[in-house]
Design a protein around this motif. Structure first.
Motif, PDB file in Angstrom:
ATOM      1  N   LYS A   8      -9.067   8.082   1.268  1.00  0.00           N
ATOM      2  CA  LYS A   8     -10.225   9.246   0.216  1.00  0.00           C
ATOM      3  C   LYS A   8      -9.444   8.987  -0.973  1.00  0.00           C
ATOM      4  O   LYS A   8      -9.955   8.711  -2.511  1.00  0.00           O
ATOM      5  N   GLU A   9      -8.533  10.171  -1.387  1.00  0.00           N
ATOM      6  CA  GLU A   9      -8.054  10.625  -2.348  1.00  0.00           C
ATOM      7  C   GLU A   9      -7.069   9.870  -3.058  1.00  0.00           C
ATOM      8  O   GLU A   9      -6.817   9.418  -4.531  1.00  0.00           O
ATOM      9  N   ILE A  10      -6.567   9.030  -2.469  1.00  0.00           N
ATOM     10  CA  ILE A  10      -5.392   7.737  -3.196  1.00  0.00           C
ATOM     11  C   ILE A  10      -6.507   7.052  -3.730  1.00  0.00           C
ATOM     12  O   ILE A  10      -6.232   6.378  -4.775  1.00  0.00           O
ATOM     13  N   GLU A  11      -7.131   6.234  -2.730  1.00  0.00           N
ATOM     14  CA  GLU A  11      -7.911   5.418  -3.712  1.00  0.00           C
ATOM     15  C   GLU A  11      -8.529   5.795  -4.436  1.00  0.00           C
ATOM     16  O   GLU A  11      -9.163   4.697  -5.317  1.00  0.00           O
ATOM     17  N   ALA A  12      -8.974   7.423  -4.920  1.00  0.00           N
ATOM     18  CA  ALA A  12     -10.154   7.597  -6.475  1.00  0.00           C
ATOM     19  C   ALA A  12      -8.568   7.409  -7.485  1.00  0.00           C
ATOM     20  O   ALA A  12      -9.317   7.563  -8.801  1.00  0.00           O
ATOM     21  N   ASN A  13      -7.850   7.205  -6.951  1.00  0.00           N
ATOM     22  CA  ASN A  13      -6.387   6.835  -8.432  1.00  0.00           C
ATOM     23  C   ASN A  13      -6.059   5.959  -8.051  1.00  0.00           C
ATOM     24  O   ASN A  13      -5.250   5.546  -8.540  1.00  0.00           O
ATOM     25  N   GLY A  14      -6.753   4.625  -7.556  1.00  0.00           N
ATOM     26  CA  GLY A  14      -6.256   3.675  -8.288  1.00  0.00           C
ATOM     27  C   GLY A  14      -5.507   2.642  -7.279  1.00  0.00           C
ATOM     28  O   GLY A  14      -5.072   1.379  -6.792  1.00  0.00           O
ATOM     29  N   PRO A  25       0.694  -1.045  -0.072  1.00  0.00           N
ATOM     30  CA  PRO A  25      -0.380  -0.342   0.690  1.00  0.00           C
ATOM     31  C   PRO A  25       0.694   1.019  -0.193  1.00  0.00           C
ATOM     32  O   PRO A  25       1.976   1.268   0.037  1.00  0.00           O
ATOM     33  N   VAL A  26       0.086   2.371  -0.616  1.00  0.00           N
ATOM     34  CA  VAL A  26       0.242   3.969   0.294  1.00  0.00           C
ATOM     35  C   VAL A  26       0.221   4.085   1.643  1.00  0.00           C
ATOM     36  O   VAL A  26      -0.896   4.435   2.164  1.00  0.00           O
ATOM     37  N   VAL A  27       1.025   4.492   2.780  1.00  0.00           N
ATOM     38  CA  VAL A  27       0.972   4.356   3.411  1.00  0.00           C
ATOM     39  C   VAL A  27       0.658   5.855   3.804  1.00  0.00           C
ATOM     40  O   VAL A  27       2.056   6.986   3.515  1.00  0.00           O
TER      41      VAL A  27
END
Length: 296
Positions: free
Chosen positions: A222-228, A190-192
């Motif tokens: 929420k921001e990183i999830e919107a970009n996959g 993940p992105v931590v």
């Protein structure tokens, strides 16, 4: 042991005492950590020690996901490498690095038995301006680890004081990944989001509440999830005791830091940063090492 104390930011910790539950009321396939067991009942209090040896007694959130591991099965060998022997979990070892690790021979890291790397992409300064800064080794480390065949994740050292700044940090992180020609498919980990307390100086985040830190993490994710991309929260026992609301963050795996012989947390985690001073082939300076637990 001492009574509950104020956290480092001066916030009064919440006192939450939950009704004692018997083991039969808990999922039978979950291993309850030994520090929660007492004659078949869940304790409402918990004792731990921070990295400086200071001792705390806190109330346990029994509604939060419990630590599923048998902590006695974590064993460190003579070379400082951790293992975990279990029918339920396999494991692998990894490093996390930043500019302080200097120039890394990633092939040597892999040959030393490490299979993944969590790489710092940047940080926000803890001074008044809170400038966003790219780690000067970020792109080199990302490319080097991938070329050596390690799986990677990345982390951003946050000093966000609100959700707007947390979103800025997420966007900054993704910009660096784009510069490194990395997309969500390239990140197997993940992105931590890494919020930390500045202990040796005044910091812009000193007065940020635990509720706000939790809201910042959710905004970042929420921001990183919107970009996959997928998120993970970095934590330690002090943050779990006095800052983060792990119930609100229950959809995100925890990267837990603790340099005691066994992980002290009564709560669930996926990855344990068990040392900050390991010697790893290919890395010039002492570095952080981690064990990831993988359900079989």
């Amino acid at each position: 042991m001492i009574a509950v104390e104020l956290c480092s930011c001066g916030q009064q910790p919440k006192k939450v005492i939950k009704e004692i539950k018997t083991e039969t009321e808990i999922e039978t396939d979950t291993q309850i950590p030994t520090q929660l067991e007492t004659e078949g009942e869940l304790k409402t209090e918990f004792e731990f020690r921070d990295v400086k040896g200071k001792e705390y007694r806190i109330d346990i959130h029994n509604e939060w996901a419990p630590n599923p591991y048998d902590v006695d099965k974590f064993v460190k060998d003579e070379n400082g490498k951790m293992s975990y022997s279990s029918k339920e979990y396999s494991y692998r070892l990894g490093v996390d690095v930043s500019k302080y690790s200097k120039d890394i021979d990633w092939n040597a890291v892999k040959e030393d038995g490490y299979e993944f790397a969590i790489i710092r992409v940047g940080f926000r300064g803890y001074g008044r301006t809170g400038q966003l800064v790219e780690d000067p080794y970020a792109i080199k480390n990302i490319k080097g680890a991938l070329n050596a065949g390690l799986e990677i994740g990345v982390y951003f050292f946050s000093q966000a004081i609100n959700e707007v700044e947390a979103v800025e940090e997420a966007q900054f992180t993704m910009q660096i990944l784009e510069k490194a020609d990395v997309d969500p498919n390239d990140l197997k980990l993940p992105v931590v989001f890494d919020p930390e307390t500045i202990t040796d100086d005044e910091a812009r985040s000193d007065d940020v509440s635990g509720e706000q830190f939790t809201a910042n993490a959710l905004a970042f994710f929420k921001e990183i999830e919107a970009n996959g991309y997928h998120g993970m929260i970095y934590s330690n026992m002090l943050w779990e005791a006095y800052q983060l609301d792990l119930d609100q963050l229950k959809d995100y795996p925890v990267w837990y830091a603790d340099y005691e012989e066994k992980p002290q947390t009564p709560y669930a985690f996926q990855m344990w940063q068990y040392s900050e001073s390991a010697v790893v082939s290919g890395i010039p300076n002492a570095c952080d090492v981690n064990i990831e637990l993988i359900p079989k």
